[in-house]
Motif scaffolding. Structure first.
Motif, short mmCIF file in Angstrom:
data_model
loop_
_atom_site.label_atom_id
_atom_site.label_comp_id
_atom_site.label_asym_id
_atom_site.label_seq_id
_atom_site.Cartn_x
_atom_site.Cartn_y
_atom_site.Cartn_z
N ASP A 167 0.86 -1.18 0.00
CA ASP A 167 0.00 0.00 0.00
C ASP A 167 0.89 1.24 0.00
O ASP A 167 1.75 1.40 0.87
CB ASP A 167 -0.89 0.00 1.25
N VAL A 168 0.69 2.13 -0.99
CA VAL A 168 1.52 3.34 -1.07
C VAL A 168 1.24 4.28 0.10
O VAL A 168 2.06 5.17 0.39
CB VAL A 168 1.28 4.08 -2.41
N ALA A 169 0.11 4.11 0.78
CA ALA A 169 -0.19 4.96 1.93
C ALA A 169 0.78 4.72 3.08
O ALA A 169 0.88 5.55 3.99
CB ALA A 169 -1.62 4.72 2.40
N ASP A 170 1.51 3.61 3.07
CA ASP A 170 2.46 3.30 4.13
C ASP A 170 3.82 3.97 3.91
O ASP A 170 4.74 3.77 4.72
CB ASP A 170 2.65 1.79 4.24
N LEU A 171 3.99 4.73 2.83
CA LEU A 171 5.28 5.35 2.54
C LEU A 171 5.64 6.37 3.62
O LEU A 171 4.82 7.22 4.00
CB LEU A 171 5.22 6.03 1.17
N ASP A 172 6.87 6.29 4.14
CA ASP A 172 7.37 7.28 5.10
C ASP A 172 8.87 7.44 4.88
O ASP A 172 9.43 6.92 3.91
CB ASP A 172 7.05 6.87 6.54
N ASP A 173 9.53 8.15 5.79
CA ASP A 173 10.95 8.47 5.60
C ASP A 173 11.84 7.25 5.71
O ASP A 173 13.04 7.34 5.37
CB ASP A 173 11.39 9.51 6.63
N ARG A 174 11.34 6.12 6.19
CA ARG A 174 12.16 4.92 6.33
C ARG A 174 11.76 3.83 5.33
O ARG A 174 12.13 2.67 5.50
CB ARG A 174 12.05 4.37 7.75
N SER A 175 11.01 4.21 4.28
CA SER A 175 10.51 3.20 3.35
C SER A 175 10.60 3.70 1.91
O SER A 175 10.94 4.86 1.65
CB SER A 175 9.07 2.81 3.71
N ILE A 176 10.24 2.81 1.00
CA ILE A 176 10.33 3.09 -0.43
C ILE A 176 9.26 2.29 -1.16
O ILE A 176 8.87 1.20 -0.72
CB ILE A 176 11.74 2.73 -0.97
N VAL A 177 8.77 2.84 -2.27
CA VAL A 177 7.87 2.12 -3.19
C VAL A 177 8.69 1.78 -4.42
O VAL A 177 9.29 2.66 -5.04
CB VAL A 177 6.66 3.00 -3.58
N VAL A 178 8.76 0.50 -4.77
CA VAL A 178 9.56 0.05 -5.92
C VAL A 178 8.64 -0.55 -6.97
O VAL A 178 7.42 -0.68 -6.77
CB VAL A 178 10.62 -0.98 -5.48
N ASN A 179 9.21 -0.92 -8.11
CA ASN A 179 8.44 -1.62 -9.14
C ASN A 179 9.01 -3.01 -9.35
O ASN A 179 10.00 -3.40 -8.72
CB ASN A 179 8.41 -0.82 -10.44
N GLU A 180 8.39 -3.75 -10.24
CA GLU A 180 8.76 -5.16 -10.43
C GLU A 180 10.13 -5.35 -11.06
O GLU A 180 10.61 -6.48 -11.17
CB GLU A 180 7.69 -5.85 -11.28
N GLU A 181 10.77 -4.27 -11.50
CA GLU A 181 12.11 -4.37 -12.08
C GLU A 181 13.17 -4.61 -11.01
O GLU A 181 14.26 -5.10 -11.30
CB GLU A 181 12.41 -3.09 -12.86
N TRP A 182 12.87 -4.25 -9.77
CA TRP A 182 13.86 -4.36 -8.70
C TRP A 182 14.10 -5.82 -8.34
O TRP A 182 13.18 -6.65 -8.37
CB TRP A 182 13.39 -3.59 -7.47
N GLU A 183 15.35 -6.10 -7.97
CA GLU A 183 15.68 -7.47 -7.58
C GLU A 183 14.95 -7.85 -6.29
O GLU A 183 14.35 -8.93 -6.21
CB GLU A 183 17.20 -7.61 -7.39
N ARG A 184 14.99 -6.99 -5.28
CA ARG A 184 14.28 -7.25 -4.03
C ARG A 184 12.99 -6.44 -4.09
O ARG A 184 13.01 -5.20 -3.98
CB ARG A 184 15.13 -6.84 -2.83
N ARG A 185 11.89 -7.12 -4.30
CA ARG A 185 10.62 -6.41 -4.52
C ARG A 185 9.46 -7.03 -3.75
O ARG A 185 8.30 -6.88 -4.16
CB ARG A 185 10.30 -6.39 -6.01
N SER A 186 9.76 -7.66 -2.66
CA SER A 186 8.68 -8.19 -1.81
C SER A 186 8.42 -7.20 -0.68
O SER A 186 9.36 -6.62 -0.12
CB SER A 186 9.07 -9.56 -1.22
N VAL A 187 7.13 -7.01 -0.39
CA VAL A 187 6.77 -6.09 0.69
C VAL A 187 7.40 -6.58 1.99
O VAL A 187 7.30 -7.75 2.35
CB VAL A 187 5.23 -6.01 0.82
N GLY A 188 8.05 -5.66 2.68
CA GLY A 188 8.75 -6.01 3.91
C GLY A 188 10.24 -6.18 3.73
O GLY A 188 11.00 -6.14 4.71
N ASP A 189 10.70 -6.40 2.48
CA ASP A 189 12.14 -6.49 2.23
C ASP A 189 12.82 -5.17 2.53
O ASP A 189 12.22 -4.09 2.40
CB ASP A 189 12.42 -6.86 0.77
N SER A 190 14.09 -5.24 2.91
CA SER A 190 14.90 -4.05 3.10
C SER A 190 15.89 -3.94 1.95
O SER A 190 16.51 -4.94 1.55
CB SER A 190 15.64 -4.10 4.44
#
Length: 693
Positions: A472-495
């Motif tokens: 959910d993009v509503a969870d975006l804050d200063d310690r998080s990021i929204v990525v797309n499917e091109e990223w290698e690590r793209r599971s919610v909760g991954d760092s």
């Protein structure tokens, strides 16, 4: 043998004229494109301007450097920052304490009047020290010259590839059709005692003679045309003002030998067929074509068709985003076009007989076209090439841009967008800024991503309609990021570890949402805290009154999308028209040559029609009707190939979760088909008029 070849060239100069012109033009275009391409390999060395009087320049950090794994060890990989960083304040103070320091145009670099070695020792790893001609790297946009040549290099490479493709096809088709018209001549030679090998060698010698002379003429034509092409590219803003043709000579050699090779290659298959002509062919009177598709041509055409279709499917399944790239939608259609063109004799007869043309003239046109398959296919094939290239290239480019615009419209619930530099954020609106982030892709690569920085995550989430596949993009804050499917690590909760736009990092951020890849503009998104130096350049709102204090240009979402993603830029349109113009010129030459040859040997047939009571006007109608029907068949096959290519592109867009907005360039396709029809009808009518006097 030499005497026979020279006599044949003198006696049949008109028949060889079309092949000569096509080959000379092809070599000329290859020479022109090659000379232009050779001139794009190196940008000119410019003298430093900003710090021309300073012997040493200290430049702030302008790249991200990260250690990655390479083989058994590690290596450093750098990626440029969007904006060079200021020289460190403490370092600047140390420099001023020892030497005279000059500033010019911003804090990202300073000139130092001191020994280079001593400056390097003081600076260490804190900044970059430039001397000599390297000082130009501190000038504004130091890589603009090299970057300006990248697109030009791609354009000229594509044009050269299309030139080679079409010239090989046209020359080979012309030789093959010329051999088909000379069956009785070869039969007479066989009756006189010529062996199949002698017939083949005669044809190859004729091709070599035409190839050498035409290639030499083409090289001279290309050397004359290259500077004029450079002028057109500069005037059309496809090349920088300083672009000019260099002194390279290898394009002349490459074009000459390519022309000779194309002539011989085009004659090889035809010579094999000529060698199989028996003495009884001299006695044939019927013009009904048999064995119109030799086994070799059938296998090659089928192989190319299956390969082209297979690559489209494979690319669409494994990497659909590559279907949106110009290199892909320029090269892959050529396989399908060539395959269908080689198999066109199989399609001509059923298509021609499926048409119900009115009247006795229509019946005669249809039956003649179906009986003379080689002639009809020889006319239809170059039309197919031109129509398919126009439809596929222009259609794919327009589809990609229109899809980007549709995607931008769908990804916001706002009604209005304001854009500009350094906009003033307004409470209650969604303000974003352009930034970038860097992340490792595996252990061996560092990737730079264009990103957007969000000022108010809550307002952004309220108006955004992004293609979220997880989170959910509503969870975006200063310690998080929204990525797309091109990223290698793209599971919610991954760092993920990222480096920010100023080169700082790594910063560890948690993935809170994953977006579909789309056309490539979907994310990533970070907050402004993770976008140092980013200035607001876009604000979205549903109430236009809320944007009054923001500054900038206010547009509706539709107007903003149309302005941001125009259908086709003038530069792109000019580049594609250059490529398609080459194909159209070749098609005109092929049509005129084929129909002039074909109609000139139909004297007995046309005379029989006159004896049967047909008037000269009726005969002209039949001949031009056959030409028009052949063009229509070629255009139909070209549209079929276009439909396959655009269909594959549409499927790729759907796989990327992007809105499918297919665009068929009917104006360009209709213009190409109309020009082909006009040339074909004229080239068939003129010799028919003379033959029925």
């Amino acid at each position: 043998m030499l005497t026979v070849v020279l006599s044949g060239l003198r006696a049949r100069w008109a028949a060889f004229l079309g092949s000569f012109v096509a080959l000379a033009l092809g070599v000329g275009l290859l020479t022109t494109m090659g000379l232009g391409l050779a001139s794009t390999f190196d940008a000119p060395e410019r003298e430093p301007r900003r710090f021309a009087s300073a012997p040493v320049v200290v430049k702030g950090k302008d790249a991200v450097t990260v250690d990655v794994r390479r083989g058994p060890g590690t290596a450093s990989v750098s990626r440029p920052l969007d904006r060079p960083q200021p020289v460190d304040i403490e370092l600047l103070a140390e420099l001023k304490a020892r030497w005279t320091v000059t500033t010019a145009g911003g804090p990202d670099a300073v000139g130092v009047d001191g020994p280079a070695d001593d400056v390097r020792a003081l600076v260490g790893e804190r900044a970059r020290v430039l001397t000599g001609n390297e000082r130009r790297l501190a000038d504004p946009e130091p890589e603009r010259d090299a970057e300006a040549l990248i697109a030009l290099n791609s354009l000229l490479g594509t044009a050269g590839g299309v030139t080679t493709f079409v010239s090989v096809f046209v020359v080979a088709s012309t030789f093959a059709f010329a051999v088909a018209l000379r069956r009785r001549e070869f039969g007479l030679l066989r009756t006189a005692g010529a062996t199949p090998g002698q017939v083949r060698r005669m044809l190859l010698a004729e091709a070599a003679g035409v190839g050498v002379v035409a290639s030499a003429a083409g090289c001279a034509l290309g050397a004359w045309g290259a500077p004029r092409l450079a002028g057109v590219l500069v005037d059309g803003a496809l090349a920088p003002d300083w672009f000019a043709i260099g002194s390279a000579t290898w394009p002349l050699h490459a074009a000459f030998w390519t022309g000779v090779t194309v002539a011989l290659a085009g004659a090889v298959a035809a010579s094999r067929r000529a060698g199989k002509v028996g003495p009884t062919a001299a006695l044939r009177e019927a013009d009904v074509d048999t064995d119109v598709l030799p086994l070799g041509r059938a296998l090659l055409g089928t192989g190319l068709l299956l390969t082209g279709a297979g690559l489209l499917v494979w690319t669409g399944v494994t990497d659909p985003s590559s279907l949106l790239k110009r290199k892909t939608y320029t090269t892959l259609p050529m396989l399908l076009i060539t395959g269908v063109a080689l198999l066109s004799p199989l399609l001509v007869r059923p298509v021609a007989r499926a048409l119900r043309l009115p009247g006795a003239t229509g019946l005669l046109v249809r039956e003649n076209s179906a009986a003379a398959v080689r002639r009809t296919a020889a006319v239809a094939a170059p039309v197919l090439v031109t129509v398919a290239l126009a439809g596929s290239l222009l259609g794919s480019a327009a589809t990609v841009t229109s899809t980007k615009a549709a995607e931008a419209r769908e990804q916001t619930a706002a009604r209005y967008v304001v854009t500009g530099e350094n906009l003033r954020p307004v409470p209650g609106t969604s303000a974003t800024a352009t930034t970038s982030v860097f992340s490792r892709d595996g252990d061996a690569a560092l990737v730079k991503y264009g990103a957007r920085a969000v000022l108010d995550p809550a307002a952004f989430a309220d108006l955004a309609r992004l293609p979220v596949v997880a989170g959910d993009v509503a969870d975006l804050d200063d310690r998080s990021i929204v990525v797309n499917e091109e990223w290698e690590r793209r599971s919610v909760g991954d760092s993920v570890d990222v480096w920010l736009a100023d080169g700082s990092g790594p910063v560890r951020l948690r993935v809170v949402a994953v977006l579909a890849l789309g056309t490539g503009d979907n994310g990533p998104y970070v907050t402004r805290a993770n976008a140092p130096g980013a200035a607001v350049d876009r604000i979205e709102a549903s109430d236009p009154a809320a944007l009054a204090a923001a500054g900038g240009t206010v547009r509706t979402v539709a107007e903003w999308a149309a302005a941001t993603y125009p259908t086709t830029s003038p530069q792109t349109r000019l580049g594609l028209l250059l490529v398609l113009g080459i194909a159209l010129v070749y098609t005109v030459i092929a049509l005129a040559n084929t129909l002039l040859m074909a109609t000139s040997v139909r004297g007995a047939e046309l005379a029989a029609l006159r004896l049967a009571g047909a008037t000269r006007t009726q005969i002209i109608r039949v001949v031009t009707g056959e030409a028009a029907l052949a063009v229509a068949i070629g255009a139909t096959l070209g549209l079929a190939v276009t439909a396959v290519n655009l269909g594959a592109l549409g499927a790729g867009l759907a796989a990327l979760s992007a809105p499918v907005s297919l665009s068929v360039p009917w104006t360009a396709v209709g213009t190409a088909a109309g020009v082909c029809a006009a040339v074909a009808m004229t080239a068939s009518a003129l010799p028919a008029w003379r033959a029925t006097r």
